[in-house]
Design a protein around this motif. Structure first.
Motif, mmCIF file in Angstrom:
data_model
loop_
_atom_site.group_PDB
_atom_site.id
_atom_site.type_symbol
_atom_site.label_atom_id
_atom_site.label_comp_id
_atom_site.label_asym_id
_atom_site.label_seq_id
_atom_site.Cartn_x
_atom_site.Cartn_y
_atom_site.Cartn_z
ATOM 1 N N HIS A 37 -6.373 10.824 -6.418
ATOM 2 C CA HIS A 37 -6.969 10.150 -5.273
ATOM 3 C C HIS A 37 -5.963 9.752 -4.201
ATOM 4 O O HIS A 37 -6.361 9.365 -3.095
ATOM 5 C CB HIS A 37 -7.745 8.921 -5.749
ATOM 6 N N THR A 97 -5.306 14.048 2.139
ATOM 7 C CA THR A 97 -6.557 14.729 2.426
ATOM 8 C C THR A 97 -7.066 14.251 3.771
ATOM 9 O O THR A 97 -6.646 13.208 4.270
ATOM 10 C CB THR A 97 -7.617 14.454 1.339
ATOM 11 N N THR A 146 -9.687 12.588 6.355
ATOM 12 C CA THR A 146 -10.672 11.518 6.265
ATOM 13 C C THR A 146 -12.049 12.100 6.542
ATOM 14 O O THR A 146 -12.219 12.878 7.477
ATOM 15 C CB THR A 146 -10.367 10.412 7.285
ATOM 16 N N GLN A 195 -9.612 2.703 2.902
ATOM 17 C CA GLN A 195 -9.556 4.081 3.374
ATOM 18 C C GLN A 195 -10.417 4.943 2.474
ATOM 19 O O GLN A 195 -10.453 4.750 1.253
ATOM 20 C CB GLN A 195 -8.106 4.576 3.342
ATOM 21 N N HIS A 215 -11.219 8.647 0.858
ATOM 22 C CA HIS A 215 -10.385 9.771 0.446
ATOM 23 C C HIS A 215 -11.245 11.017 0.300
ATOM 24 O O HIS A 215 -11.882 11.239 -0.737
ATOM 25 C CB HIS A 215 -9.683 9.458 -0.876
#
Length: 225
Positions: A136, A140, A142, A172, A174
């Protein structure tokens, strides 16, 4: 009561209030389901590089908290698990003003609260929490879509506030199907796993245009009388 150190260990001198806050952050994420895997109702403990690390998860959420230690035996590291039942019992025995010393040995905790000594046995930890964390935290994009989150899981973030009352949680997402990641400075990290619809939720619960029902509020005019 004074702890007599006879083995390599790490020490934390704290108050009842601060120790409760530390444990509460992770205990909120442990499982209470007797049918779950045993490691999901355990507190996973590590000492490395002068830090105490605590981890709990029930697979829906996972919390990691870090606490600097006052002193450690040179080169001392350890990793083991203890029953959350023992930790919850310990938390109930704490009052905010207690003077507390925690000694972390290779496979147990020794906790003095005033004149009382609590010995909490440990066992080998089998939780692959680093593997989940790495998945995680990998970079990557958003997402621009939506994630489905169980509101009850977000409530588990509340105990983190007791560690830093004036510091906000940073949140945030992921990836389009990844976790919601919340951090509190460099002390707390929480993963909240999204729900998967799989056709179980109705269109009423998950409208394709979720904001349409709210646009009429923008057209209302209000006058203070």
């Amino acid at each position: 009561m004074t702890i007599t150190i006879t083995r390599p260990c790490a020490l934390l001198h704290t108050t009842g209030r601060d120790l409760k806050a530390l444990f509460d952050v992770v205990l909120a994420h442990a499982s209470c389901d007797e049918d779950d895997l045993p490691e999901l109702d355990q507190l996973h403990i590590e000492v490395c590089d002068g830090d105490l690390r605590l981890v709990c998860t029930d697979r829906h959420t996972m919390a990691i908290v870090r606490q600097p230690l006052e002193s450690t035996t040179e080169g001392f590291t350890c990793a083991f698990a203890v029953s959350c039942w023992h930790i919850r019992h310990l938390v109930k025995a704490l009052s905010d003003k207690d003077t507390v010393t925690v000694a972390i040995e290779a496979n147990r905790l020794l906790v003095t609260i005033g004149d009382e000594l609590h010995t909490i046995p440990g066992e080998e930890s089998h939780l692959p929490w680093r593997k989940a964390l790495a998945r995680h935290l990998a970079p990557t994009s958003t997402p621009t879509g939506r994630l489905l989150i169980n509101p009850a899981l977000l409530a588990r973030l509340a105990p983190a506030r007791a560690l830093y009352e004036d510091v906000p949680l940073q949140v945030q997402m992921h990836g389009e199907r990844g976790a919601v990641i919340a951090t509190l400075a460099d002390r707390v990290l929480v993963l909240v796993m999204p729900m998967h619809n799989n056709g179980r939720l109705s269109e009423r619960a998950l409208p394709s245009r979720p904001f349409d029902g709210w646009f009429d509020l923008l057209d209302e005019s209000w006058q203070v009388q």
